[in-house]
Design an enzyme around this catalytic site. Structure first.
Site, PDB file in Angstrom:
ATOM      1  CB  CYS A 114      -0.945   0.002   1.189  1.00  7.23           C
ATOM      2  SG  CYS A 114      -2.147  -1.299   1.042  1.00  7.23           S
ATOM      3  CG  HIS A 276      -3.400   3.210   0.710  1.00  8.12           C
ATOM      4  ND1 HIS A 276      -3.678   2.731  -0.545  1.00  8.12           N
ATOM      5  CD2 HIS A 276      -3.614   2.178   1.573  1.00  8.12           C
ATOM      6  CE1 HIS A 276      -4.038   1.461  -0.437  1.00  8.12           C
ATOM      7  NE2 HIS A 276      -4.000   1.109   0.838  1.00  8.12           N
ATOM      8  CG  ASN A 306      -6.715  -1.216  -0.646  1.00  5.61           C
ATOM      9  OD1 ASN A 306      -5.827  -0.886  -1.430  1.00  5.61           O
ATOM     10  ND2 ASN A 306      -6.469  -1.540   0.620  1.00  5.61           N
TER      11      ASN A 306
HETATM   12  N1  ACO Z   1     -19.327  -9.389   4.655  1.00  2.00           N
HETATM   13  C1  ACO Z   1     -20.035  -9.671   5.766  1.00  2.00           C
HETATM   14  N2  ACO Z   1     -19.455  -9.927   6.956  1.00  2.00           N
HETATM   15  C2  ACO Z   1     -18.106  -9.885   7.018  1.00  2.00           C
HETATM   16  C3  ACO Z   1     -17.319  -9.599   5.886  1.00  2.00           C
HETATM   17  C4  ACO Z   1     -17.971  -9.344   4.669  1.00  2.00           C
HETATM   18  N3  ACO Z   1     -17.309  -9.049   3.539  1.00  2.00           N
HETATM   19  N4  ACO Z   1     -16.026  -9.644   6.248  1.00  2.00           N
HETATM   20  C5  ACO Z   1     -15.985  -9.934   7.564  1.00  2.00           C
HETATM   21  N5  ACO Z   1     -17.255 -10.089   8.019  1.00  2.00           N
HETATM   22  C6  ACO Z   1     -17.693 -10.410   9.383  1.00  2.00           C
HETATM   23  C7  ACO Z   1     -16.641 -11.130  10.164  1.00  2.00           C
HETATM   24  O1  ACO Z   1     -16.708 -12.517   9.896  1.00  2.00           O
HETATM   25  C8  ACO Z   1     -17.021 -10.798  11.581  1.00  2.00           C
HETATM   26  O2  ACO Z   1     -18.095 -11.601  11.953  1.00  2.00           O
HETATM   27  P1  ACO Z   1     -18.234 -12.123  13.483  1.00  2.00           P
HETATM   28  O3  ACO Z   1     -18.360 -10.878  14.308  1.00  2.00           O
HETATM   29  O4  ACO Z   1     -19.460 -12.945  13.438  1.00  2.00           O
HETATM   30  O5  ACO Z   1     -16.974 -12.883  13.765  1.00  2.00           O
HETATM   31  C9  ACO Z   1     -17.558  -9.360  11.466  1.00  2.00           C
HETATM   32  O6  ACO Z   1     -17.890  -9.178  10.075  1.00  2.00           O
HETATM   33  C10 ACO Z   1     -16.574  -8.293  11.889  1.00  2.00           C
HETATM   34  O7  ACO Z   1     -15.320  -8.593  11.283  1.00  2.00           O
HETATM   35  P2  ACO Z   1     -14.058  -7.637  11.444  1.00  2.00           P
HETATM   36  O8  ACO Z   1     -12.939  -8.189  10.658  1.00  2.00           O
HETATM   37  O9  ACO Z   1     -13.854  -7.372  12.898  1.00  2.00           O
HETATM   38  O10 ACO Z   1     -14.645  -6.309  10.756  1.00  2.00           O
HETATM   39  P3  ACO Z   1     -14.057  -4.873  10.718  1.00  2.00           P
HETATM   40  O11 ACO Z   1     -15.077  -3.917  11.140  1.00  2.00           O
HETATM   41  O12 ACO Z   1     -12.703  -4.786  11.341  1.00  2.00           O
HETATM   42  O13 ACO Z   1     -13.861  -4.626   9.141  1.00  2.00           O
HETATM   43  C11 ACO Z   1     -12.098  -4.585   7.558  1.00  2.00           C
HETATM   44  C12 ACO Z   1     -13.005  -5.434   8.411  1.00  2.00           C
HETATM   45  C13 ACO Z   1     -12.941  -3.791   6.579  1.00  2.00           C
HETATM   46  C14 ACO Z   1     -11.153  -5.491   6.804  1.00  2.00           C
HETATM   47  C15 ACO Z   1     -11.300  -3.589   8.443  1.00  2.00           C
HETATM   48  O14 ACO Z   1     -10.752  -4.286   9.532  1.00  2.00           O
HETATM   49  C16 ACO Z   1     -10.195  -2.869   7.741  1.00  2.00           C
HETATM   50  O15 ACO Z   1     -10.413  -2.067   6.829  1.00  2.00           O
HETATM   51  N6  ACO Z   1      -8.927  -3.061   8.151  1.00  2.00           N
HETATM   52  C17 ACO Z   1      -7.799  -2.344   7.599  1.00  2.00           C
HETATM   53  C18 ACO Z   1      -7.524  -2.716   6.189  1.00  2.00           C
HETATM   54  C19 ACO Z   1      -6.276  -2.004   5.696  1.00  2.00           C
HETATM   55  O16 ACO Z   1      -6.047  -0.832   5.962  1.00  2.00           O
HETATM   56  N7  ACO Z   1      -5.413  -2.709   5.022  1.00  2.00           N
HETATM   57  C20 ACO Z   1      -4.165  -2.105   4.648  1.00  2.00           C
HETATM   58  C21 ACO Z   1      -4.073  -1.953   3.231  1.00  2.00           C
HETATM   59  S1  ACO Z   1      -4.070  -3.468   2.367  1.00  2.00           S
HETATM   60  C22 ACO Z   1      -2.419  -3.827   1.934  1.00  2.00           C
HETATM   61  O17 ACO Z   1      -1.470  -3.297   2.446  1.00  2.00           O
HETATM   62  C23 ACO Z   1      -2.213  -4.944   0.974  1.00  2.00           C
END
Ligand code: ACO
Length: 349
Positions: A114, A276, A306
């Site tokens: 990223c 980003h 992303n």
């Molecule tokens: N649809 C429906 N439900 C989902 C999905 C989906 N696509 N994905 C996860 N869930 C569920 C999970 O299973 C979990 O269910 P549970 O509570 O029953 O266990 C619930 O949703 C919450 O999951 P979390 O992972 O805690 O959700 P969160 O609110 O953290 O969102 C996300 C996830 C969007 C990935 C977030 O954590 C995020 O954006 N993180 C940072 C990403 C980032 O900045 N990455 C860096 C860049 S990428 C790179 O460098 C390659």
């Protein structure tokens, strides 16, 4: 003194739009969940066979080069950031050199996910400041769609990523006060495995046995990727989303402030912040934390998801095309991602 200015910018996204509704066909997810957690409404996927990370990069580069008022023959060096190269090796830089029929110039690939584009820009900036090169093509391009887990197992990652490319021509200038003011690069490898694609990789040469003859006889196909790895989905990216999120919302503001303080500037001086595009919630958090107005921040993750190394140049390109960046504006680029690596750049446009 020589500095580097962005003389031309271009971007390219594939025509194929994939909405959140489309993804529901493959996994248990919903438009509501994706929009609420990430802000993403749709993303683009490259054509499976006709578009690659390199072909998209070439399209973006053609526009950047034309807008710079030069030709591909004038490019002295290529810096290409991607985590989804056409080949395991060689890198995409040489493929761009070939496709655009450039001279036998140097080509360097950057693997910083990223923050790859900001790292690439920083590397190119150093070559320009020393006077070694005059026109450097800096690219960020990704084809994520080739390798995502579209089952419910991979939904936390696959709904986020999209494909696309952006490129700039970084050019030497002697005009005082114009161009890249400073870049700031960081890493912390302690969390490397929290956001990673483990295989294929040399860390797991589970099939290697002594003596040599044993591993030469290893089943073809198991050499890089065993059935066990595939069963554990290790051929797909892994992300501990909440852990990444928590770190990102600290490091984004930190690295932006580092750039401003270093140059005796404040957040009020920023005309445009291009974060980003990892997650709209992260960008909104950063905006709030730094007390930036809506017109000081540009986001387009809603349309493209992303796109990792491509996200900043695509967003920069669109902001500029929409007239939101003008001459003499102070533009700040900031990124955080896998590694962890994070970075910022301040540019006087
Ligand atoms: N649809 C429906 N439900 C989902 C999905 C989906 N696509 N994905 C996860 N869930 C569920 C999970 O299973 C979990 O269910 P549970 O509570 O029953 O266990 C619930 O949703 C919450 O999951 P979390 O992972 O805690 O959700 P969160 O609110 O953290 O969102 C996300 C996830 C969007 C990935 C977030 O954590 C995020 O954006 N993180 C940072 C990403 C980032 O900045 N990455 C860096 C860049 S990428 C790179 O460098 C390659």
């Amino acid at each position: 003194m020589l500095t580097s200015k962005i003389a031309g910018i271009g971007c390219y996204v594939p025509a194929n739009k994939i909405t959140n509704e489309d993804l529901k066909e493959y996994m248990d997810t919903s438009d509501e969940w994706i929009q609420e957690r990430t802000g993403i409404r749709e993303r683009r996927y490259a054509h499976r066979t006709e578009e690659t990370t390199t072909t998209m990069a070439v399209e973006a580069s053609k526009i950047a080069i034309e807008r710079a008022g030069i030709t591909a023959q004038d490019i002295d060096f290529i810096v290409f950031a991607t985590l989804s190269p056409d080949y395991y090796f060689p890198g995409c830089g040489v493929l761009v050199q070939r496709a655009m029929q450039m001279k036998e110039i140097g080509a360097l690939d950057i693997r910083n996910q990223c923050s790859g584009f900001v790292y690439a820009l920083s590397v190119a900036d150093q070559f320009i400041k020393t006077g070694m090169y005059k026109n450097i093509l800096v690219i960020g391009s990704e084809k994520h769609s080739f390798g995502l887990d579209f089952s419910t197992r991979g939904r936390n990652i696959s709904v986020i990523f999209g494909d696309g490319a952006g490129a700039v021509v970084l050019q030497a200038t002697e005009k005082e006060g114009q161009g890249i003011i400073s870049t700031h690069l960081h890493s912390d490898g302690h969390s490397a495995e929290l956001l990673a694609m483990y295989n294929p990789g040399t860390h797991a040469n589970h099939w290697v046995k002594e003596p040599l003859a044993d591993y030469i006889d290893a089943p073809i196909g198991e050499m890089f990727m065993s059935k066990e790895m595939i069963d554990k989905a290790q051929n797909f990216p892994f992300m501990d989303g909440p852990a990444v999120f928590k770190k990102a919302i600290v490091k984004f503001p930190e690295v932006i402030m580092e750039a401003l303080i270093k140059n005796g500037l404040t957040t009020a001086d920023i005309n445009m912040l291009i974060p980003h595009q990892a997650n709209l919630r992260i960008s909104q958090f950063v905006q709030q934390k730094l007390a930036l107005r809506d017109d000081q921040v540009f986001n387009n993750i809603q349309q493209y998801g992303n796109t990792t190394a491509a996200s900043i140049p695509i967003a920069l390109c669109e902001a500029w095309q929409q007239g939101k960046i003008k001459e003499d504006d102070l533009v700040c680029l900031a990124a955080f991602g896998s590694g962890f690596t994070w970075a910022s750049a301040l540019i006087r446009w």
